[in-house]
Design a protein around this motif. Structure first.
Motif, short mmCIF file in Angstrom:
data_model
loop_
_atom_site.label_atom_id
_atom_site.label_comp_id
_atom_site.label_asym_id
_atom_site.label_seq_id
_atom_site.Cartn_x
_atom_site.Cartn_y
_atom_site.Cartn_z
N UNK C 73 0.83 -1.20 0.00
CA UNK C 73 0.00 0.00 0.00
C UNK C 73 0.87 1.25 0.00
N UNK C 211 -7.71 -2.87 -11.98
CA UNK C 211 -6.85 -2.43 -10.87
C UNK C 211 -5.64 -1.70 -11.44
N UNK C 286 -3.30 -3.59 -3.24
CA UNK C 286 -3.33 -2.79 -4.47
C UNK C 286 -4.75 -2.58 -4.98
N UNK C 290 -9.00 1.18 -5.86
CA UNK C 290 -10.06 0.91 -6.82
C UNK C 290 -11.40 0.69 -6.12
N UNK C 291 -11.35 0.10 -4.93
CA UNK C 291 -12.56 -0.19 -4.18
C UNK C 291 -12.98 0.99 -3.31
N UNK C 292 -12.17 2.07 -3.33
CA UNK C 292 -12.50 3.22 -2.50
C UNK C 292 -12.25 2.98 -1.02
N UNK C 293 -11.26 2.13 -0.72
CA UNK C 293 -10.97 1.85 0.68
C UNK C 293 -9.67 2.55 1.07
N UNK C 294 -9.77 3.43 2.07
CA UNK C 294 -8.58 4.12 2.56
C UNK C 294 -8.56 3.96 4.08
N UNK C 295 -7.68 3.09 4.57
CA UNK C 295 -7.75 2.68 5.97
C UNK C 295 -7.22 3.76 6.91
N UNK C 296 -7.59 3.65 8.19
CA UNK C 296 -7.09 4.62 9.18
C UNK C 296 -5.58 4.51 9.38
N UNK C 297 -5.04 3.31 9.32
CA UNK C 297 -3.59 3.18 9.37
C UNK C 297 -3.18 2.11 8.37
N UNK C 298 -2.00 2.27 7.75
CA UNK C 298 -1.64 1.39 6.63
C UNK C 298 -1.56 -0.09 7.01
N UNK C 304 -8.77 -5.05 6.16
CA UNK C 304 -9.88 -4.16 5.82
C UNK C 304 -10.44 -4.47 4.44
N UNK C 308 -14.05 -5.89 3.69
CA UNK C 308 -14.96 -5.02 2.94
C UNK C 308 -15.53 -5.70 1.71
#
Lengths: 40, 163, 478
Positions: C73, C211, C286, C290-298, C304, C308
């Protein structure tokens, strides 16, 4: 220099195929060891 | 399962559309704070966090990233996950980026945060490649040493057997 | 209101079911253990299938399931390829394992070897490095367990962390090395099937093509083959991995427990089996943008994304995979570290005349003691303790050259080996603080290598390999 789509697809697919082959190999080896009584 | 995924994206698309058309008129910038990294980012990834001053709960937290402070050029939206207030962003090239957060409170009232400026400047390539080649040389030396010594041992063992 | 991917009750049920199964399995395997050698080294007769599986599964730590996606990521394509190069540690250890098995037919631990080969001073430095590393790893595993179970199911950190430790200590206590190796086999299968399933699902439903095109337009840096930060720490990462494997008793005790002629091919196979796994787990990350997932910490990205896209099923799979990955490393580390303490400190330094029964009892209390200490250190949930593992690279990389040369080269003496390890660590730490994390292991390995080189050039002694075999002496003690 970005990785090309073809290389990217190959990389991921190859890794996935290799990963999937692993359990088959491990179970095969286990059966072989089991039959020849060489597990331990 | 496929429907689940498309629902997921669809929700965010809707959210983004809402924000573009309705929300900017009713924003109260004072009560939403966005904090980001102070130093220059050298690896292209960083984490920002959103804090609300007088709201108990925030919904639909989204980070907007643009290359100008008016958010007119190539603005991108990054939705936060669930009800998390921190968002890790990644894959930025060299440049200066402007970030702000949008969120809603429980009544659907929407807010926009302050703007944070983040500078991304990757390590120079020569520096990276220097370290890479130093590492490569040590690694090759190590592997060669190990294999040579191992082969010598195997040879001497076979030699003993022949005697 | 926080939504969790998994209901707390489901999480607890999975843990209890697995816990009961592992402990019962450990107990069942432990019935065969008659001597301390049985307990600590599974009777030195482990076959190829279990040997290859345990080499692979132990190296699949929680890091492979969490850090590989995290690095991907952050650093993109090099993150996952770079991480998969850690397989080189296992592959290069293969010839060494063969040598170890022949040099030390009656040896127990890596500490044994260092003491016999290099003497007490080098042994002391080595033990300090080993203990720092083992505790760093144990604590990071314990904490990772608690934090993950909490973030996936809302299960309280302390309960999650305690349960994982109790289960692992439980079956290691009953079954010893046999339980560790047999559970590793099953855990390896679970991990591989789980991550392949998630990756396959992503390819099938999101598509490699989309992707790639999404990343090209939105996050091109992640596909960049000349990503400076990623290129920079590539070899540092490799040396970290080599140091971890070459010095740690986790790997030595495995080499010693394998049947004769098995060690070489087992490590080689284990390494090759492990190689693609970080690419598969990294790939999951990776797909996130594309899925619109941006986690709170890497470090949360892997679980996640899986949770999801796959919903409940995904959460259950992730839960089980991570639980297995944690357990397969935690048990090995507990067993190997307590072997080190039992054999190197208790048997060799404190009670040379201890009977076999005493040793076995002491080894068991050691596992329990280590478990309790880890638990105590994990209690406060200090994130910085987990970060300890970051500069452990400086410690372990300093042992690479002394171990390799010590195994094959007769001229390197103990004082130079001790210096190499001590100064390597010191300069590695210096590099870590002065330059950055990405040089710690590199500097450490380079400095210790130079000292070893000087040591070999200046020495005119020839070590006698027969001094390594203490076999008869042990029997005389009984």
């Amino acid at each position: 220099m970005l990785i090309s789509e073809l290389a990217f697809e190959w990389l991921i697919s190859l890794a996935l195929v290799m990963t999937c082959a692993a359990p088959v190999l491990l179970v095969g080896l286990f059966i072989k060891d089991f039959i020849s009584k060489t597990i331990w | 399962m496929t429907t689940q995924k498309s629902c997921f994206n669809y929700r965010y698309i809707l959210l983004v559309l809402c924000m573009f058309f309705i929300l900017p008129t009713t924003t109260l910038a004072s009560s939403l704070t966005l904090s980001g990294p102070e130093a220059v980012i050298k690896e292209g990834y960083f984490t920002v966090s959103v804090r609300a001053n007088d709201m108990s709960e925030l919904n639909r937290v989204t980070i907007e990233v643009a290359s100008d402070s008016n958010f007119t050029e190539s603005t991108r939206q990054f939705p936060a996950l669930g009800d998390f207030k921190d968002i890790s962003l990644t894959g930025f090239s060299n440049g200066t980026y402007y970030l702000r957060a949008r969120a809603e409170d429980t009544d659907g009232q929407s807010y926009v945060s302050n703007t944070v400026e983040v500078t991304v400047k990757h390590y120079p390539l020569w520096q990276a490649l220097t370290l890479f080649f130093i590492g490569l040389v040590i690694f090759i030396t190590l592997v060669a040493t190990l294999l040579l010594l191992h082969r010598q041992w195997i040879h001497s063992k076979q030699h003993k057997h022949h005697d | 209101m926080t939504e969790f991917a998994l209901e707390t009750s489901t999480g607890i049920t999975i843990i209890i079911l697995f816990g009961v199964f592992w402990v019962a399995f450990g107990y069942w395997l432990g019935r065969k253990n008659r001597t301390h050698e049985d307990f600590a080294l599974a009777g030195r007769n482990v076959g190829f299938a279990f040997a290859a599986a345990t080499a692979m599964a132990t190296w699949v730590t929680s890091n492979t399931t969490l850090v590989a996606p995290q690095l991907t990521y952050q650093f993109g394509i090099w993150g996952m390829i770079g991480y998969s190069f850690a397989a080189l540690g296992l592959i290069l250890f293969a010839p060494m394992a063969k040598r170890i098995k022949e040099l030390l037919p009656n040896g127990y631990t890596s500490g044994d070897f260092v003491r016999l080969r290099y003497g007490n001073l080098a042994w002391l430095v080595f033990i300090i490095i080993s203990v720092v590393y083992a505790f760093g790893w144990l604590i990071s595993l314990g904490m990772a367990g608690g934090i993950l179970l909490e973030s996936l199911s809302g299960l309280d950190y302390h309960i999650g962390m305690t349960t994982i430790l109790v289960i692992c200590v439980g079956y290691t206590l009953f079954g010893g090395m046999r339980a560790v190796i047999a559970t590793d086999f099953i855990q390896a299968l679970i991990i591989i099937v789980g991550v392949s399933f998630i990756a396959y699902w992503l390819i099938d439903n999101v598509g490699l093509e989309s992707i790639h095109s999404n990343l090209t337009s939105e996050h091109p840096k992640l596909l960049d083959l000349l990503f400076p930060a990623a290129v920079m720490f590539l070899f540092n990462n490799i040396f970290f991995g080599l140091g971890e494997i070459f010095h740690s008793n986790v790997w030595w005790s495995r080499a010693l427990s394998f049947k004769k002629g098995v060690a070489y091919k087992a490590y080689l196979t284990g390494g090759l089996l492990w190689l693609p796994i970080p690419i598969v787990t990294g790939f999951i990350a990776l797909a996130a943008p594309q899925l619109g997932i941006f986690p709170p910490s890497p470090d949360m990205i892997g679980p996640t994304v899986a949770a999801a896209v796959l919903g409940k099923v995904g959460a259950v799979i992730v839960f089980i995979v991570i639980f297995s990955a944690l357990a397969s490393s935690l048990d090995s580390l507990l067993a190997a570290t307590s072997d080190l303490v039992t054999q190197d400190i208790f048997h060799k330094k404190l009670k040379p005349k201890a009977s076999d029964k005493t040793l076995m009892r002491f080894n068991r209390s050691c596992i329990l003691g280590l478990g309790i200490m880890t638990w105590l250190l994990c209690l406060p949930r200090i994130a910085t303790l987990g970060a300890l593992l970051n500069f452990a690279g400086a410690f372990v990389a300093s042992t690479i050259w002394p171990i390799v040369l010590g195994l094959y080269q007769r001229r390197l003496t103990g004082s130079y080996a001790a210096c190499a390890m001590a100064f390597g660590t010191l300069f590695g730490m210096l590099g870590y603080f002065v330059i950055g994390f990405y040089v710690a292991a590199l500097v450490s390995c380079a400095v210790s290598g130079l000292i070893c080189l000087v040591g070999i050039m200046r020495s005119n002694k020839q070590f006698d390999w027969n001094q390594l075999d203490e076999g008869e002496q042990i029997h005389a003690d009984k």
